[in-house]
Write a protein that holds these residues in place. Structure first.
Motif, PDB file in Angstrom:
ATOM      1  N   THR A  20       0.830  -1.207   0.000  1.00  0.00           N
ATOM      2  CA  THR A  20       0.000   0.000   0.000  1.00  0.00           C
ATOM      3  C   THR A  20       0.862   1.253   0.000  1.00  0.00           C
ATOM      4  O   THR A  20       0.585   2.214  -0.728  1.00  0.00           O
ATOM      5  N   TYR A  21       1.902   1.254   0.822  1.00  0.00           N
ATOM      6  CA  TYR A  21       2.793   2.418   0.854  1.00  0.00           C
ATOM      7  C   TYR A  21       3.440   2.645  -0.505  1.00  0.00           C
ATOM      8  O   TYR A  21       3.488   3.787  -1.006  1.00  0.00           O
ATOM      9  N   VAL A  73       0.690   3.891  -3.057  1.00  0.00           N
ATOM     10  CA  VAL A  73       0.143   5.223  -2.796  1.00  0.00           C
ATOM     11  C   VAL A  73       1.209   6.301  -2.991  1.00  0.00           C
ATOM     12  O   VAL A  73       0.945   7.362  -3.569  1.00  0.00           O
ATOM     13  N   ALA A  74       2.429   6.050  -2.512  1.00  0.00           N
ATOM     14  CA  ALA A  74       3.479   7.065  -2.595  1.00  0.00           C
ATOM     15  C   ALA A  74       4.301   6.977  -3.876  1.00  0.00           C
ATOM     16  O   ALA A  74       5.041   7.914  -4.187  1.00  0.00           O
ATOM     17  N   TRP A  89       1.087  10.178  -4.198  1.00  0.00           N
ATOM     18  CA  TRP A  89       0.690  11.004  -3.054  1.00  0.00           C
ATOM     19  C   TRP A  89       1.864  11.149  -2.087  1.00  0.00           C
ATOM     20  O   TRP A  89       2.861  10.440  -2.177  1.00  0.00           O
ATOM     21  N   PRO A  90       1.762  12.072  -1.124  1.00  0.00           N
ATOM     22  CA  PRO A  90       2.854  12.221  -0.149  1.00  0.00           C
ATOM     23  C   PRO A  90       3.135  10.917   0.587  1.00  0.00           C
ATOM     24  O   PRO A  90       2.209  10.158   0.905  1.00  0.00           O
ATOM     25  N   VAL A 107       3.868  10.262   3.666  1.00  0.00           N
ATOM     26  CA  VAL A 107       3.221  10.109   4.965  1.00  0.00           C
ATOM     27  C   VAL A 107       1.789   9.626   4.786  1.00  0.00           C
ATOM     28  O   VAL A 107       1.266   8.849   5.600  1.00  0.00           O
ATOM     29  N   VAL A 108       1.136  10.041   3.692  1.00  0.00           N
ATOM     30  CA  VAL A 108      -0.203   9.528   3.392  1.00  0.00           C
ATOM     31  C   VAL A 108      -0.123   8.045   3.042  1.00  0.00           C
ATOM     32  O   VAL A 108      -0.995   7.251   3.422  1.00  0.00           O
ATOM     33  N   GLY A 109       0.923   7.671   2.320  1.00  0.00           N
ATOM     34  CA  GLY A 109       1.104   6.260   2.002  1.00  0.00           C
ATOM     35  C   GLY A 109       1.320   5.420   3.240  1.00  0.00           C
ATOM     36  O   GLY A 109       0.810   4.296   3.343  1.00  0.00           O
ATOM     37  N   ILE A 132       0.220   6.125   6.352  1.00  0.00           N
ATOM     38  CA  ILE A 132      -1.062   6.041   7.052  1.00  0.00           C
ATOM     39  C   ILE A 132      -2.007   5.088   6.328  1.00  0.00           C
ATOM     40  O   ILE A 132      -2.713   4.280   6.956  1.00  0.00           O
ATOM     41  N   ALA A 133      -2.027   5.162   4.983  1.00  0.00           N
ATOM     42  CA  ALA A 133      -2.891   4.260   4.225  1.00  0.00           C
ATOM     43  C   ALA A 133      -2.471   2.806   4.410  1.00  0.00           C
ATOM     44  O   ALA A 133      -3.326   1.909   4.502  1.00  0.00           O
TER      45      ALA A 133
END
Length: 404
Positions: A92-93, A96-97, A113-114, A116-118, A120-121
């Motif tokens: 996921t990280y 997403v990132a 995406w940033p 840190v969002v990755g 958290i996701a």
């Protein structure tokens, strides 16, 4: 003086002289913690990159081991699916990132995406996967739950190898650098120097790993000291007794699976950052077995024990590989570093099961109890000597002509 008065006087003297002194507050533990904190904060200035990267890998293992210990050690649910939740967090990280692009014959997808969002996701999606599996976990126990959770590992291997657009397939894919509020945990951007020592990726990741591992440790400690933590321990001892005491057995089983899988998701993200890439072969059955070895060595149900067990199991192969030319029977003409490490902590597991089932945490607790018992015996002997000296003083003889 009457007999009643003399007896009261002796009793008062005994109570004053025989009472144990008030326990003194020990400042040793806070001082040791402060010294350890200073050491880990200044360590990147004095050690080389190998030890810093090893430390970050250990921090990731500590997070995953604490999460598994909450499930297995505290609640008593056997799970072999930890590698699956590690993979969910790492993939996921990276998706997403990461950015979309091509790698050989494979077109990779990414949201860009940033980071840190990755992260958290990855944690949330791993928790969601654990929550979806929790109804099965709530109805199974023991080896049956272990076999059912093992199926997740095989499912995860198939998905990782076949969903090439996201995972990269057999070749895997690289993990993007982590950044937080514009600060990149890479070699540059920005250039950073502390006491003329360049702080590059290894140094920056060291502090990130310490922060995440400390947060995971404190959360687990506070959870176990709270009412839900006591309910989980009751659930481990007896589900029937827990149900009689008002604990919703299925709900708590589902919740602890959620928390444990979120810990594993964070550990998976940290693993991707530590290695710099992900590959399906990294999330097979072996990581699940290694995490079980960590919590068994450290001590089931102990947060500190899980951290120590993770340090031992995760760092030992890397150290053997580093010093393969020095360690006997390891390296050229001998065992590989990974094999030698497995032999060593396999032997350690056997010794722990035979002689100290509570693990390294139980061994430390035994030494602490022995120290307290020694101190208690010393105080008891001091109090007994005081009583003896007090009672040996004769009372005033009765006055002449008195019969009392």
């Amino acid at each position: 003086m009457s007999e009643t008065t003399a007896t009261a006087t002796r009793g008062a003297s005994r109570s004053r002289g025989g009472a144990p002194p008030a326990p003194r507050r020990s400042y040793l533990k806070p001082v040791l913690l402060a010294v350890a904190l200073v050491v880990v904060l200044v360590l990147p200035i004095y050690v080389d990159e190998f030890w810093l990267r090893t430390g970050f890998a250990v921090c990731g293992a500590v997070v995953g081991a604490i999460g598994l210990n909450l499930l297995v050690g505290t609640t008593g649910q056997l799970s072999l699916a930890h590698a699956f939740f590690l993979a969910v967090g790492a993939v996921t990280y990276v998706f997403v990132a990461g950015e979309s692009g091509g790698l050989g014959l494979t077109d990779l997808s990414g949201l860009g995406w940033p980071p840190v969002v990755g992260m958290i996701a990855g944690v949330l999606l791993a928790g969601l996967a654990g929550l979806l599996f929790s109804p099965i976990a709530a109805r199974l126990r023991g080896i049956y739950l272990g076999v059912a959770s093992l199926g997740l590992v095989f499912i995860g291997q198939h998905v990782l190898n076949s969903w090439t657009q996201v995972t990269g397939g057999f070749n895997g894919r690289s993990a993007p650098e982590f950044s937080l509020f514009g600060f990149t945990f890479g070699n540059t951007d920005p250039d950073l120097y502390v006491l003329e020592v360049p702080f590059r990726e290894a140094e920056r990741l060291w502090y990130l790993g310490l922060a995440l591992a400390l947060a995971a440790y404190l959360f687990a400690r506070n959870l176990l000291r709270s009412r839900p933590g006591r309910a989980l321990e009751t659930l481990r001892d007896s589900e029937v007794a827990a149900s009689v005491m008002g604990v919703n057995v299925q709900r708590y089983k589902g919740r602890v699976f959620l928390v444990s899988s979120m810990y594993a998701g964070l550990a998976g993200v940290m693993y991707a950052l530590s290695i710099g890439s992900i590959a399906p072969e990294s999330f097979g059955l072996e990581p699940s077995i290694l995490y079980l070895a960590m919590i068994v060595l450290g001590g089931l149900g102990s947060v500190s024990g899980a951290a120590v067990g993770a340090l031992f199991v995760s760092a030992l192969p890397l150290i053997f590989q580093r010093y393969a030319d020095v360690v006997p029977l390891v390296g050229d003409g001998g065992l590989a570093a990974g094999e030698a490490a497995r032999y060593l902590f396999g032997l350690a597991i056997i010794l722990v099961v035979l002689f100290e089932p509570a693990g390294l945490a139980g061994l430390a607790a035994r030494f602490r109890r022995r120290g307290r018992d020694a101190g208690g015996r010393a105080r008891s002997r001091s109090a007994a000597a005081t009583d003896e000296s007090t009672t040996s003083v004769p009372s005033d003889p009765p006055a002449q002509g008195s019969t009392s």
